[in-house]
Scaffold this motif. Structure first.
Motif, short mmCIF file in Angstrom:
data_model
loop_
_atom_site.label_atom_id
_atom_site.label_comp_id
_atom_site.label_asym_id
_atom_site.label_seq_id
_atom_site.Cartn_x
_atom_site.Cartn_y
_atom_site.Cartn_z
N GLY A 56 13.72 -7.80 8.59
CA GLY A 56 14.10 -7.67 7.19
C GLY A 56 14.02 -8.96 6.40
N GLY A 57 13.93 -10.10 7.07
CA GLY A 57 13.85 -11.37 6.37
C GLY A 57 12.44 -11.68 5.87
N ALA A 58 11.52 -10.75 6.09
CA ALA A 58 10.13 -10.97 5.68
C ALA A 58 9.78 -9.98 4.57
N ARG A 59 9.02 -10.47 3.61
CA ARG A 59 8.49 -9.62 2.54
C ARG A 59 6.98 -9.56 2.74
N VAL A 60 6.46 -8.37 3.02
CA VAL A 60 5.05 -8.17 3.34
C VAL A 60 4.40 -7.36 2.23
N SER A 61 3.22 -7.81 1.80
CA SER A 61 2.49 -7.04 0.79
C SER A 61 1.01 -7.03 1.14
N GLY A 62 0.27 -6.16 0.49
CA GLY A 62 -1.15 -5.97 0.75
C GLY A 62 -1.38 -4.58 1.28
N GLN A 63 -2.51 -4.36 1.92
CA GLN A 63 -2.84 -3.07 2.52
C GLN A 63 -3.32 -3.27 3.94
N VAL A 64 -2.89 -2.37 4.83
CA VAL A 64 -3.40 -2.32 6.19
C VAL A 64 -3.77 -0.86 6.43
N LEU A 65 -5.07 -0.58 6.40
CA LEU A 65 -5.56 0.80 6.51
C LEU A 65 -6.05 1.08 7.92
N PHE A 66 -5.55 2.16 8.50
CA PHE A 66 -5.98 2.59 9.82
C PHE A 66 -6.07 4.11 9.81
N ASP A 67 -7.24 4.64 10.11
CA ASP A 67 -7.46 6.10 10.08
C ASP A 67 -6.99 6.71 8.76
N GLY A 68 -7.20 6.02 7.68
CA GLY A 68 -6.83 6.53 6.37
C GLY A 68 -5.38 6.31 5.98
N ASP A 69 -4.56 5.85 6.90
CA ASP A 69 -3.15 5.58 6.60
C ASP A 69 -2.96 4.13 6.21
N ASP A 70 -2.15 3.88 5.18
CA ASP A 70 -1.74 2.51 4.87
C ASP A 70 -0.48 2.25 5.68
N LEU A 71 -0.60 1.41 6.71
CA LEU A 71 0.49 1.20 7.65
C LEU A 71 1.69 0.48 7.04
N LEU A 72 1.46 -0.31 6.01
CA LEU A 72 2.56 -1.07 5.43
C LEU A 72 3.53 -0.12 4.73
N GLY A 73 4.77 -0.23 5.09
CA GLY A 73 5.79 0.58 4.46
C GLY A 73 5.95 1.98 5.02
N MET A 74 5.10 2.38 5.97
CA MET A 74 5.24 3.72 6.55
C MET A 74 6.27 3.69 7.67
N ALA A 75 7.04 4.75 7.75
CA ALA A 75 7.97 4.91 8.87
C ALA A 75 7.16 5.17 10.14
N PRO A 76 7.58 4.67 11.28
CA PRO A 76 6.82 4.88 12.52
C PRO A 76 6.50 6.35 12.80
N ARG A 77 7.40 7.27 12.48
CA ARG A 77 7.16 8.69 12.74
C ARG A 77 6.09 9.26 11.81
#
Length: 141
Positions: A56-77
């Protein structure tokens, strides 16, 4: 996997400090990427951020696309099965292959000795160790 503008800032209390400045890369299916650099240059932070594994002490921005999903900010499930597998494999690779200082220092002399003793010559042995095709003698003009 595509990484676009990946940026990481860490909360130091009175302010945020930028640790990564807009990383961009693309890795296609079947490709392998090796990331090398000085200690503290951001190799592990890049992958931990891309996989959503910084605290939580990190602020991450940008896009990380894998199989059409943007991994940043997605819940693991919410991740696709492929993204979850890639995330698990990448974690093992990102933090599991640590080479101690003693082995790093001793590696160069061992490689030089091995290549010098090679029956087909040190140049071909060195080329083979780094995955280059065997060198051929120059054709006389």
């Amino acid at each position: 996997m595509q990484v676009r503008g990946l940026t990481v800032d860490f909360d130091t209390g009175p302010q945020f400090v930028r640790a990564l400045h807009g990383i961009d890369m693309e890795i296609r299916r079947g490709e392998t990427l090796g990331v090398v650099g000085e200690s503290g240059c951001g190799k592990s932070i890049t992958w931990l951020a891309a996989l959503g594994l910084l605290g939580g002490g990190a602020r991450v921005s940008g896009q990380v696309l894998f199989d059409g999903d943007d991994l940043l900010g997605m819940a693991p499930r919410a991740l696709s099965t492929g993204a979850r597998r890639a995330r698990g494999a990448a974690v093992g690779n990102a933090v599991g292959d640590v080479l101690g200082v003693g082995r790093q220092i001793g590696e160069a002399p061992r490689c030089i000795a091995d290549c010098a003793a090679a029956p087909h010559g040190p140049r071909r042995a060195a080329d083979g160790r780094v995955g280059l095709a065997p060198t051929r003698p120059a054709v006389p003009a």
